[in-house]
Design a protein around this motif. Structure first.
Motif, PDB file in Angstrom:
ATOM      1  N   MET A 107       9.349  72.611 -91.195  1.00 41.91           N
ATOM      2  CA  MET A 107      10.114  72.567 -89.951  1.00 41.91           C
ATOM      3  C   MET A 107      11.529  72.042 -90.167  1.00 41.91           C
ATOM      4  O   MET A 107      12.251  71.763 -89.219  1.00 41.91           O
ATOM      5  N   GLU A 108      11.926  71.934 -91.424  1.00 43.30           N
ATOM      6  CA  GLU A 108      13.231  71.349 -91.756  1.00 43.30           C
ATOM      7  C   GLU A 108      14.390  72.091 -91.080  1.00 43.30           C
ATOM      8  O   GLU A 108      15.325  71.484 -90.555  1.00 43.30           O
ATOM      9  N   ASP A 109      14.320  73.427 -91.064  1.00 45.25           N
ATOM     10  CA  ASP A 109      15.413  74.211 -90.477  1.00 45.25           C
ATOM     11  C   ASP A 109      15.488  74.020 -88.961  1.00 45.25           C
ATOM     12  O   ASP A 109      16.583  73.989 -88.390  1.00 45.25           O
ATOM     13  N   VAL A 110      14.351  73.911 -88.304  1.00 46.24           N
ATOM     14  CA  VAL A 110      14.346  73.694 -86.855  1.00 46.24           C
ATOM     15  C   VAL A 110      14.876  72.300 -86.532  1.00 46.24           C
ATOM     16  O   VAL A 110      15.653  72.126 -85.585  1.00 46.24           O
ATOM     17  N   LYS A 111      14.472  71.318 -87.330  1.00 47.69           N
ATOM     18  CA  LYS A 111      14.982  69.958 -87.135  1.00 47.69           C
ATOM     19  C   LYS A 111      16.500  69.933 -87.274  1.00 47.69           C
ATOM     20  O   LYS A 111      17.212  69.309 -86.470  1.00 47.69           O
ATOM     21  N   LYS A 112      17.020  70.657 -88.286  1.00 53.25           N
ATOM     22  CA  LYS A 112      18.469  70.717 -88.492  1.00 53.25           C
ATOM     23  C   LYS A 112      19.154  71.390 -87.305  1.00 53.25           C
ATOM     24  O   LYS A 112      20.258  70.999 -86.906  1.00 53.25           O
ATOM     25  N   LEU A 113      18.512  72.406 -86.736  1.00 55.45           N
ATOM     26  CA  LEU A 113      19.072  73.089 -85.569  1.00 55.45           C
ATOM     27  C   LEU A 113      19.310  72.098 -84.432  1.00 55.45           C
ATOM     28  O   LEU A 113      20.387  72.072 -83.824  1.00 55.45           O
ATOM     29  N   PHE A 114      18.331  71.260 -84.158  1.00 60.43           N
ATOM     30  CA  PHE A 114      18.484  70.277 -83.086  1.00 60.43           C
ATOM     31  C   PHE A 114      19.524  69.213 -83.442  1.00 60.43           C
ATOM     32  O   PHE A 114      20.284  68.767 -82.580  1.00 60.43           O
ATOM     33  N   LEU A 115      19.559  68.812 -84.717  1.00 58.95           N
ATOM     34  CA  LEU A 115      20.576  67.843 -85.139  1.00 58.95           C
ATOM     35  C   LEU A 115      21.983  68.425 -84.955  1.00 58.95           C
ATOM     36  O   LEU A 115      22.883  67.764 -84.431  1.00 58.95           O
ATOM     37  N   ASP A 116      22.160  69.670 -85.363  1.00 55.80           N
ATOM     38  CA  ASP A 116      23.464  70.311 -85.253  1.00 55.80           C
ATOM     39  C   ASP A 116      23.875  70.542 -83.810  1.00 55.80           C
ATOM     40  O   ASP A 116      25.063  70.657 -83.499  1.00 55.80           O
ATOM     41  N   SER A 117      22.898  70.594 -82.910  1.00 52.68           N
ATOM     42  CA  SER A 117      23.215  70.848 -81.504  1.00 52.68           C
ATOM     43  C   SER A 117      23.936  69.674 -80.857  1.00 52.68           C
ATOM     44  O   SER A 117      24.385  69.768 -79.717  1.00 52.68           O
ATOM     45  N   SER A 118      24.083  68.569 -81.584  1.00 49.03           N
ATOM     46  CA  SER A 118      24.849  67.431 -81.057  1.00 49.03           C
ATOM     47  C   SER A 118      26.291  67.832 -80.765  1.00 49.03           C
ATOM     48  O   SER A 118      26.975  67.177 -79.976  1.00 49.03           O
ATOM     49  N   ARG A 119      26.762  68.907 -81.389  1.00 48.95           N
ATOM     50  CA  ARG A 119      28.113  69.415 -81.141  1.00 48.95           C
ATOM     51  C   ARG A 119      28.107  70.591 -80.167  1.00 48.95           C
ATOM     52  O   ARG A 119      29.159  71.026 -79.711  1.00 48.95           O
ATOM     53  N   GLY A 120      26.924  71.118 -79.865  1.00 52.93           N
ATOM     54  CA  GLY A 120      26.822  72.347 -79.094  1.00 52.93           C
ATOM     55  C   GLY A 120      26.936  73.535 -80.021  1.00 52.93           C
ATOM     56  O   GLY A 120      27.812  73.585 -80.887  1.00 52.93           O
ATOM     57  N   ILE A 121      26.029  74.492 -79.883  1.00 52.58           N
ATOM     58  CA  ILE A 121      26.031  75.688 -80.726  1.00 52.58           C
ATOM     59  C   ILE A 121      26.033  76.924 -79.841  1.00 52.58           C
ATOM     60  O   ILE A 121      25.187  77.063 -78.951  1.00 52.58           O
TER      61      ILE A 121
END
Length: 288
Positions: A107-121
């Protein structure tokens, strides 16, 4: 304009909620909330404000927002004309995102997706989303979770994305995972209003100045001076948006003793002057 804190969901027994709405205007306040939020625009156009970014939106706009990231969508309102907006919103509660399940290596990629969303995607050119959202909305319990996980997998695989808010907008509050860089970042974030010497930063992590410069540029792809400036400008963006302080005061609060230099540096990094940047966030033509 200080952002409002809101409770985004009303279905408190669910960790994932989804709703479709069509109305004359979206939620008309600059606000933030704990929940992660995914917004899809079925119909409508206007301006999207996320953190310190300002971008037009139209039908097909798909954006994922991190927890506590201020935002507002303002659809075009033309006098004498109806320009309603139709949208679907998914809210992910913290207990869904911050779950041991996402610590699994698969689930590493999904976790990164949520982390990166701190900037808005922003997901550009994402096809077939309406049928996917329909499937999620018409599922319940375990089936909804399965449909959501399939959707998150599609988001992870989508290559054409754009980060919205700048890293520097919330860098003062951001936590860096790397301990050594965390020490450097925290020192700069605490002392950026003062003169910071390269020697002091290098000694902080037991390096020589040349070795420190090499390490720092490898980590950030910026020189130390550039990094400090973007941090200062990011902080000043928060003050411009969330306070009524005058430009000179904001320059001083952000570590610039010379307002002319601050204005020049701000325009260099943001593309507009501080005055224009603030005006764009005032929504003068919009009745809140």
């Amino acid at each position: 304009m200080k952002p409002f804190y809101t409770k985004a969901t009303t279905q408190f027994d669910n960790s994932i909620t989804i709703r479709f709405e069509e109305r004359e205007q979206l939620y008309p306040h600059w606000h933030f909330h704990e929940e992660y939020e995914l917004v899809f625009i079925h119909k409508g156009s206007g301006e999207r404000y996320v953190g310190d970014s300002i971008n037009p939106f139209s039908s097909g706009d798909l954006v994922l927002l991190g927890s506590m990231l201020p935002h507002i969508w303002i659809n075009d309102l033309k006098e004498g004309q109806s320009n309603s907006v139709a949208f679907t919103v998914i809210h992910f509660k913290l207990q869904f995102v911050h779950n041991d399940f996402f610590e699994l290596s698969l689930m590493e990629d999904v976790k990164k997706l949520f982390l990166d969303s701190s900037r808005g995607i922003s997901f550009i050119g994402f096809n077939g989303i309406e049928s996917t959202l329909h499937k999620i909305q018409n599922s319940d319990s375990v089936n909804r979770v399965i449909a959501i996980m399939e959707f998150l997998g599609l988001l992870v695989a989508h290559q054409n994305i754009e980060y919205l808010s700048s890293k520097e907008y919330h860098a003062v509050q951001r936590h860096q995972q790397n301990d050594r860089f965390s020490k450097i970042h925290n020192y700069i974030a605490t002392n950026f209003r003062e003169q910071i010497s390269l020697k002091t930063l290098a000694e902080l992590v037991h390096m020589t100045p040349p070795a420190f410069c090499t390490y720092f540029k490898k980590k950030t792809r910026m020189t130390v001076l550039t990094y400090i400036n973007v941090l200062k400008i990011g902080y000043s963006c928060k003050l411009l948006i969330e306070t009524d302080l005058n430009i000179t005061h904001i320059a001083n609060q952000s570590g610039y003793n010379n307002t002319t230099f601050y204005n020049r540096k701000f325009k260099q990094l943001k593309g507009v002057t501080p005055k224009v940047f603030r005006k764009n966030f005032r929504f003068d033509s919009y009745k809140l």
